[in-house]
Design a protein around this motif. Structure first.
Motif, mmCIF file in Angstrom:
data_model
loop_
_atom_site.group_PDB
_atom_site.id
_atom_site.type_symbol
_atom_site.label_atom_id
_atom_site.label_comp_id
_atom_site.label_asym_id
_atom_site.label_seq_id
_atom_site.Cartn_x
_atom_site.Cartn_y
_atom_site.Cartn_z
ATOM 1 N N PHE A 44 0.851 -1.206 0.000
ATOM 2 C CA PHE A 44 0.000 0.000 0.000
ATOM 3 C C PHE A 44 0.883 1.251 0.000
ATOM 4 N N ASN A 45 0.295 2.367 -0.440
ATOM 5 C CA ASN A 45 1.022 3.645 -0.370
ATOM 6 C C ASN A 45 0.926 4.218 1.038
ATOM 7 N N THR A 46 1.914 5.008 1.421
ATOM 8 C CA THR A 46 1.820 5.751 2.679
ATOM 9 C C THR A 46 0.571 6.638 2.598
ATOM 10 N N PRO A 47 -0.308 6.608 3.616
ATOM 11 C CA PRO A 47 -1.533 7.415 3.538
ATOM 12 C C PRO A 47 -1.257 8.895 3.231
ATOM 13 N N GLU A 48 -2.194 9.489 2.504
ATOM 14 C CA GLU A 48 -1.985 10.855 1.990
ATOM 15 C C GLU A 48 -1.773 11.874 3.113
ATOM 16 N N TYR A 49 -2.542 11.741 4.210
ATOM 17 C CA TYR A 49 -2.419 12.757 5.271
ATOM 18 C C TYR A 49 -1.025 12.730 5.894
ATOM 19 N N ILE A 50 -0.371 11.573 5.849
ATOM 20 C CA ILE A 50 0.997 11.489 6.385
ATOM 21 C C ILE A 50 1.977 12.130 5.390
ATOM 22 N N ARG A 51 1.758 11.872 4.114
ATOM 23 C CA ARG A 51 2.625 12.489 3.094
ATOM 24 C C ARG A 51 2.511 14.012 3.156
ATOM 25 N N LEU A 52 1.275 14.505 3.419
ATOM 26 C CA LEU A 52 1.072 15.958 3.506
ATOM 27 C C LEU A 52 1.850 16.550 4.670
ATOM 28 N N ALA A 53 1.895 15.816 5.791
ATOM 29 C CA ALA A 53 2.643 16.311 6.967
ATOM 30 C C ALA A 53 4.115 16.473 6.614
ATOM 31 N N ALA A 54 4.648 15.566 5.799
ATOM 32 C CA ALA A 54 6.056 15.656 5.394
ATOM 33 C C ALA A 54 6.264 16.869 4.481
ATOM 34 N N LYS A 55 5.301 17.084 3.570
ATOM 35 C CA LYS A 55 5.425 18.237 2.663
ATOM 36 C C LYS A 55 5.404 19.529 3.464
ATOM 37 N N THR A 56 4.518 19.583 4.457
ATOM 38 C CA THR A 56 4.448 20.780 5.301
ATOM 39 C C THR A 56 5.772 20.984 6.028
ATOM 40 N N ALA A 57 6.374 19.897 6.517
ATOM 41 C CA ALA A 57 7.653 20.015 7.236
ATOM 42 C C ALA A 57 8.711 20.636 6.325
ATOM 43 N N ILE A 58 8.721 20.234 5.068
ATOM 44 C CA ILE A 58 9.705 20.813 4.131
ATOM 45 C C ILE A 58 9.403 22.294 3.918
ATOM 46 N N ASP A 59 8.111 22.600 3.654
ATOM 47 C CA ASP A 59 7.749 23.996 3.381
ATOM 48 C C ASP A 59 8.017 24.899 4.576
ATOM 49 N N GLU A 60 7.962 24.314 5.775
ATOM 50 C CA GLU A 60 8.242 25.134 6.973
ATOM 51 C C GLU A 60 9.718 25.090 7.343
ATOM 52 N N ASN A 61 10.520 24.581 6.424
ATOM 53 C CA ASN A 61 11.973 24.505 6.629
ATOM 54 C C ASN A 61 12.372 23.705 7.859
ATOM 55 N N PHE A 62 11.615 22.656 8.115
ATOM 56 C CA PHE A 62 11.999 21.779 9.228
ATOM 57 C C PHE A 62 13.015 20.771 8.687
ATOM 58 N N THR A 63 14.190 21.287 8.381
ATOM 59 C CA THR A 63 15.132 20.517 7.565
ATOM 60 C C THR A 63 16.527 20.434 8.193
ATOM 61 N N ARG A 64 16.582 20.610 9.523
ATOM 62 C CA ARG A 64 17.920 20.610 10.152
ATOM 63 C C ARG A 64 18.085 19.385 11.048
ATOM 64 N N TYR A 65 19.316 19.203 11.531
ATOM 65 C CA TYR A 65 19.548 18.123 12.501
ATOM 66 C C TYR A 65 18.581 18.286 13.668
ATOM 67 N N THR A 66 18.222 17.175 14.257
ATOM 68 C CA THR A 66 17.443 17.237 15.502
ATOM 69 C C THR A 66 18.313 16.619 16.604
ATOM 70 N N SER A 67 17.772 16.547 17.801
ATOM 71 C CA SER A 67 18.498 15.861 18.872
ATOM 72 C C SER A 67 18.669 14.392 18.464
ATOM 73 N N ALA A 68 19.737 13.757 18.933
ATOM 74 C CA ALA A 68 19.979 12.349 18.567
ATOM 75 C C ALA A 68 18.814 11.464 19.007
ATOM 76 N N LEU A 69 18.174 11.812 20.100
ATOM 77 C CA LEU A 69 17.058 11.000 20.606
ATOM 78 C C LEU A 69 15.804 11.106 19.734
ATOM 79 N N GLY A 70 15.719 12.206 18.972
ATOM 80 C CA GLY A 70 14.490 12.460 18.196
ATOM 81 C C GLY A 70 13.783 13.681 18.768
ATOM 82 N N ILE A 71 12.901 14.309 17.971
ATOM 83 C CA ILE A 71 12.224 15.531 18.435
ATOM 84 C C ILE A 71 11.312 15.191 19.626
ATOM 85 N N PRO A 72 11.267 16.094 20.620
ATOM 86 C CA PRO A 72 10.507 15.806 21.837
ATOM 87 C C PRO A 72 9.050 15.460 21.567
#
Ligand code: PMP
Ligand code: GLU
Length: 399
Positions: A44-72
């Motif tokens: 199956f394809n990744t559901p559309e609403y999840i793909r949209l969240a990724a597109k939004t992350a790019i458009d909001e420039n959420f494109t840098r390193y995060t903490s090694a543990l992962g975002i809080p």
């Protein structure tokens, strides 16, 4: 000049699951009509609403390193999921996000295993457990199982195995199991946990197929047996299988703070952190309710029933009905022992079936069980209907 590779690199065997998939994909690209039962990933394809969240992350420039543990916020969402689904309460510093459950497992193994420590592995096992253990110069100790226990280890067997070992350190438990689909009951887990507690064995509980369970059965996490067991257990899970997100590369580990802190240190020096965009997509997957996952599970369930039913109609083929995951694991020993094509093992059988009947299966030897082959039913019903015919014809052709 000859380059001398490390003993680790030389000892490492290719992943049979990845190898078969790559071969089938290549044959397909060449125009050959291959049916691929090799790959263990949702079709199956990744559901559309999840793909949209990724597109939004790019458009909001959420494109840098995060903490090694992962975002809080993602670790919080994972903590909420573990509480709601598994009755497990973890603090943010007890959870790490890694590039896939595969990476989460090796990070945890690296955090707890010294060279020559023994890692107990119920067999048939998922292909990467033994290779990961060997990469760390630790020792995989296989605990064979068969249909008589529905491919599950029992507590006495574990006790016996541990007693015979000089340095038993870790048990890797995988329920639902890849490749057998076996699902451990709460009682079985309680008995296994008691042995681990007695011998202070760290449990790595790989629960990646948790959401894919059939016939109304339920998943139990061994960590939820008691606080004492939880203190010895690292739960592994991820988004690859449940949300059809294998390529996003995100999994996680939850367990004792000192293990998670060590895994984070390892990650700081290896992969830094998980891709920031995938973390936002995973946050969406874990927080937004959707019925798409249930739709996928139901579809897998239908395919399972059909495939296993058809396999068992083939003469001398025995296949247990898997309780979970998306694999069928039929016993092909009759055909290995009675054929006129010089086929001696599951690799040769799978090579023959791929070349002559154009179906890709993973040889059981990759899972430590040479009398078997693995079908992934994460492929369309049309492919399953045609593929099982080809399998049956292929087997008839070698007798
Ligand atoms: N554990 C098991 C049992 C698996 O089958 C897989 C499949 N790749 C993994 C872990 C790793 O999953 P991921 O894609 O999250 O690395
Ligand atoms: N886990 C899947 C499988 O067993 C994907 C391939 C892999 O990571 O090994 O086929």
């Amino acid at each position: 000049m000859t380059i001398v590779l490390s003993h680790r690199a030389k000892a490492l065997k290719p992943s049979p699951t990845m190898t078969i998939s790559a071969l089938a994909t290549k044959m397909k690209a060449e125009g050959i009509d291959v049916i691929n039962f090799g790959v263990g990933e949702p079709d199956f394809n990744t559901p559309e609403y999840i793909r949209l969240a990724a597109k939004t992350a790019i458009d909001e420039n959420f494109t840098r390193y995060t903490s090694a543990l992962g975002i809080p916020e993602l670790r919080k969402a994972i903590a909420n999921k573990l509480l709601a689904d598994n009755q497990l309460s973890y603090k943010p510093n007890e959870i790490i996000v890694s590039p896939g459950a595969k990476a989460a497992i090796i990070n945890v193994l690296m955090a707890v295993c010294d060279p020559r420590d023994e890692v107990l592995i119920p067999t048939p096992y998922w292909v990467s457990y033994t290779s990961q253990v060997e990469m760390l110069d630790a020792i995989p100790v296989l605990m064979p199982t068969d249909v008589s226990t529905d491919f599950k280890i029992i507590a006495d067997q574990l006790e016996q195995a541990i007693r015979e070992l000089p340095n038993p350190k870790v048990l890797i438990l995988n329920s639902p199991s890849n490749p057998t689909g076996a699902v451990y009951s709460r009682t079985e887990l309680e008995q296994i946990a008691a042995v681990c507690l007695k011998h202070r064995i760290v449990i790595i509980s790989d629960e990646i197929y948790e959401k894919l369970i059939y016939d109304g059965d339920v998943h139990h996490s061994i960590a939820a047996i008691s606080d004492e067991v939880k203190a010895l257990t690292v739960v592994i899970n991820g988004i690859s299988k449940a949300y059809a997100m294998t390529g996003w590369r995100l999994g996680y580990a939850a367990g004792p703070a000192e293990i998670i802190a060590s895994a984070a240190r390892i990650q700081e020096h290896t992969t830094s952190c998980v891709n920031s965009i995938a973390q936002k997509a995973a946050l969406c997957a874990l927080t937004i309710q959707s019925d798409e996952m249930e739709m996928m599970r139901k579809e897998f369930g239908k395919r399972r029933n059909y495939l296993v039913g058809e396999l068992n109609k083939i003469e001398q083929i025995h296949c247990t009905l898997p309780g979970g995951a998306f694999y069928a694991f039929p016993n092909v020993s009759y055909y290995l022992e009675n054929n006129r094509k010089n086929i001696h093992n599951s690799i040769e059988l799978c090579q023959f079936l791929l070349q002559e009947f154009k179906i890709a299966l993973v040889p059981g030897s990759g899972f430590g069980a040479d009398n078997y082959v693995r079908f992934s039913y994460a492929t369309s019903m049309k492919n399953i209907v045609e593929g099982v015919h080809r399998f049956s014809d292929g087997l008839k052709a070698i007798l």
